[in-house]
Design a protein around this motif. Structure first.
Motif, PDB file in Angstrom:
ATOM      1  N   LYS A  11       0.842  -1.201   0.000  1.00  0.00           N
ATOM      2  CA  LYS A  11       0.000   0.000   0.000  1.00  0.00           C
ATOM      3  C   LYS A  11       0.872   1.244   0.000  1.00  0.00           C
ATOM      4  O   LYS A  11       0.588   2.222  -0.697  1.00  0.00           O
ATOM      5  N   GLY A  14       2.320   1.801  -3.403  1.00  0.00           N
ATOM      6  CA  GLY A  14       1.309   2.384  -4.289  1.00  0.00           C
ATOM      7  C   GLY A  14       1.141   3.874  -4.046  1.00  0.00           C
ATOM      8  O   GLY A  14       1.033   4.664  -4.989  1.00  0.00           O
ATOM      9  N   ARG A  15       1.136   4.270  -2.761  1.00  0.00           N
ATOM     10  CA  ARG A  15       1.010   5.708  -2.441  1.00  0.00           C
ATOM     11  C   ARG A  15       2.213   6.491  -2.975  1.00  0.00           C
ATOM     12  O   ARG A  15       2.055   7.577  -3.525  1.00  0.00           O
ATOM     13  N   GLU A  16       3.399   5.951  -2.801  1.00  0.00           N
ATOM     14  CA  GLU A  16       4.600   6.628  -3.291  1.00  0.00           C
ATOM     15  C   GLU A  16       4.617   6.704  -4.821  1.00  0.00           C
ATOM     16  O   GLU A  16       5.041   7.697  -5.391  1.00  0.00           O
ATOM     17  N   ALA A  17       4.151   5.651  -5.492  1.00  0.00           N
ATOM     18  CA  ALA A  17       4.127   5.636  -6.957  1.00  0.00           C
ATOM     19  C   ALA A  17       3.201   6.720  -7.495  1.00  0.00           C
ATOM     20  O   ALA A  17       3.455   7.294  -8.560  1.00  0.00           O
ATOM     21  N   LYS A  18       2.143   7.034  -6.762  1.00  0.00           N
ATOM     22  CA  LYS A  18       1.233   8.088  -7.198  1.00  0.00           C
ATOM     23  C   LYS A  18       1.864   9.464  -7.045  1.00  0.00           C
ATOM     24  O   LYS A  18       1.516  10.395  -7.761  1.00  0.00           O
ATOM     25  N   ARG A  19       2.807   9.613  -6.112  1.00  0.00           N
ATOM     26  CA  ARG A  19       3.454  10.907  -5.872  1.00  0.00           C
ATOM     27  C   ARG A  19       4.585  11.180  -6.861  1.00  0.00           C
ATOM     28  O   ARG A  19       5.041  12.314  -6.974  1.00  0.00           O
ATOM     29  N   ARG A  21       6.630  12.042 -10.105  1.00  0.00           N
ATOM     30  CA  ARG A  21       6.385  12.802 -11.339  1.00  0.00           C
ATOM     31  C   ARG A  21       6.983  12.005 -12.495  1.00  0.00           C
ATOM     32  O   ARG A  21       8.185  12.046 -12.735  1.00  0.00           O
ATOM     33  N   TRP A  22       6.149  11.257 -13.169  1.00  0.00           N
ATOM     34  CA  TRP A  22       6.605  10.418 -14.273  1.00  0.00           C
ATOM     35  C   TRP A  22       6.911  11.300 -15.478  1.00  0.00           C
ATOM     36  O   TRP A  22       6.223  12.289 -15.726  1.00  0.00           O
TER      37      TRP A  22
END
Length: 67
Positions: A11, A14-19, A21-22
Motif C-alpha cells: 500500500k 502504491g502511495r509513493e508511486a502516485k506521488r 512525477r513520471w
C-alpha cells in the motif's frame, strides 16, 4: 516495534508511486534511446575486450605448452 506486514508495504509503495512525477513521452523516448545506445556500446566494448583477453591467454598457453 511494529509488525512487518506485506500488505501495508505494498500500500505504501502504491502511495509513493502516485506521488512520483513520471516523465512525459517527449522526455521518455530520447532517454530510452540514450540508455540503449550506452548499453549497446558497453556490450560491444566488453565483447571486444573479452575477445582480446581470450586471444592473449590462448597465445600465452600456446607459448608455455612446449616447455
Amino acid at each position: 516495534m511494529s509488525k512487518k506486514n506485506p500488505i501495508n508495504y505494498f500500500k505504501g509503495v502504491g502511495r509513493e508511486a502516485k506521488r512520483v512525477r513520471w516523465p512525459k513521452k517527449d522526455q521518455l523516448i530520447p532517454s530510452i534511446v540514450v540508455v540503449l545506445a550506452i548499453v549497446i556500446f558497453a556490450a560491444l566494448f566488453l565483447s571486444l575486450e573479452d575477445l582480446a583477453a581470450n586471444t592473449i591467454i590462448e597465445q600465452i598457453k600456446e607459448a608455455f605448452k612446449n616447455l
